[in-house]
Write a protein that holds these residues in place. Structure first.
Motif, mmCIF file in Angstrom:
data_model
loop_
_atom_site.group_PDB
_atom_site.id
_atom_site.type_symbol
_atom_site.label_atom_id
_atom_site.label_comp_id
_atom_site.label_asym_id
_atom_site.label_seq_id
_atom_site.Cartn_x
_atom_site.Cartn_y
_atom_site.Cartn_z
ATOM 1 N N GLU A 153 71.135 -64.125 -16.072
ATOM 2 C CA GLU A 153 70.749 -63.761 -14.711
ATOM 3 C C GLU A 153 69.849 -64.805 -14.068
ATOM 4 O O GLU A 153 69.712 -64.856 -12.852
ATOM 5 N N GLN A 154 69.232 -65.659 -14.884
ATOM 6 C CA GLN A 154 68.341 -66.690 -14.360
ATOM 7 C C GLN A 154 69.106 -67.897 -13.819
ATOM 8 O O GLN A 154 68.522 -68.748 -13.156
ATOM 9 N N ARG A 197 68.414 -74.322 -19.481
ATOM 10 C CA ARG A 197 67.669 -73.196 -18.896
ATOM 11 C C ARG A 197 67.701 -71.987 -19.831
ATOM 12 O O ARG A 197 66.712 -71.247 -19.935
ATOM 13 N N GLY A 201 64.367 -70.285 -21.447
ATOM 14 C CA GLY A 201 64.007 -68.909 -21.104
ATOM 15 C C GLY A 201 64.628 -67.872 -22.012
ATOM 16 O O GLY A 201 64.566 -66.686 -21.733
#
Length: 337
Positions: A153-154, A197, A201
């Protein structure tokens, strides 16, 4: 606790009307696992690839409901297309589904920004007694945990599409580039940026499946006994508890941090959830050992997924929003992905 709630694939319905195709190329190279299809793909070619397409859409969107909408629209476009010009139906349909998902992700992001509390993906439940066949792996891609779907979702829609297609389904960058209207080099960069990413995260998880299952079993046993000391022993001191009630049922609006707070939260949930009709059963949640809470036979009240590192649970994901669990209830069953 039982290990045997069964789930089977639910096929999307067949629409009765058709709409014109828009902006989809009529040729393309096959993705991984494609053996090559007839030059003139008939209507049945969509059914042949439906499971694969549904797997792609779910991993792109994190929602079976949205993935179903995408499949319906893709079927309409396939029916309306000049299929005599399609050299590779699977590659063509992958492009259609990717572009539809790309559009959905933009609007979904806006909806999720106004969502009450944390937004978690819709879970998948499955049981598999034997190793997946090469054909199954080509259709389903690698298992994508609930935790990884949450991390996705990021990403931007383009990064997510490139990562899912390449890293999960091994689709080549030439085909990804065609789907995203980018160059192959740009598609490669998108996937690389997505990996960075995700690593920055992502979850801290080192467990193999047996260690993961052992930690989940210890968590379930300690919770059922109300044994807070044993519960603390299986929780990482820095555990993060995520929950998604969607404002429909009670759930934390923010993540809960730390073993002490999480252990007390869990015991409070057990006191609330345990009723004469309720059961908690082991399941594979998005391919990893997890737990399912049934409020009564055939009705799922919650799904718990976990990440495990060094024998302890580092993150937990509790999906209790009934709008995200309806596809798991009997007699309706979730898509097999």
């Amino acid at each position: 606790m039982s290990d045997e709630p069964s789930t089977t694939a639910a096929e999307p319905g067949t629409p009765a009307e058709e709409t014109p195709a828009a902006g989809i190329p009529t040729t393309g190279t096959a993705g991984a696992g494609t053996a090559g299809a007839p030059a003139a793909g008939g209507p049945d070619a969509f059914e042949e690839h439906r499971r694969y397409l549904g797997s792609v859409a779910y991993r792109m969107l994190g929602s079976f409901t949205d993935a179903e909408d995408v499949l319906q629209e893709a079927w309409l476009r396939w029916r309306a297309a000049d299929r005599t010009t399609v050299a590779d139906p699977r590659a063509y349909l992958t492009t259609v589904v990717t572009r539809l998902c790309y559009d959905q992700l933009g609007s979904a992001r806006a909806r999720r920004e106004s969502y009450f509390g944390e937004w978690l993906p819709e879970p998948s439940l499955s049981y598999q007694d034997a190793p997946a066949s090469p054909a199954d792996l080509a259709e389903r891609g690698e298992s994508v945990s609930l935790a990884l779907l949450a991390v996705l979702e990021q990403l931007t829609p383009a990064e997510r599409a490139a990562f899912v297609l390449h890293d999960v389904f091994a689709v080549g960058f030439d085909e990804i580039a065609a789907s995203l209207d980018r160059s192959p080099d740009a598609a490669r960069q998108l996937a690389s940026r997505a990996r960075r990413r995700i690593k920055d995260g992502g979850r801290r998880a080192t467990a193999d499946p047996a260690e993961h299952r052992q930690a989940v079993e210890a968590f379930a046993a300690a919770s059922a006994r109300g044994d807070i000391e044993s519960l603390l022993a299986v929780l990482d001191p820095g555990i993060v508890w995520h929950s998604d009630g969607g404002g429909v049922v009670t759930a934390g609006a923010r993540a809960v941090l730390g073993a002490d707070k999480v252990s007390r939260l869990v015991l409070g949930l057990v006191a609330k959830w345990v009723t004469p009709e309720a059961t908690v059963e082991f399941a594979l949640v998005n391919g990893e050992p997890g737990l399912v809470w049934y409020t009564r036979p055939g009705v799922v009240g919650g799904v718990l997924a976990f990440t495990v590192a060094d024998g302890r649970i580092t993150e937990a994901y509790a999906v209790v929003n009934p709008e995200k669990l309806g596809h798991l209830n009997a007699p309706a069953t979730p898509p097999e992905v």
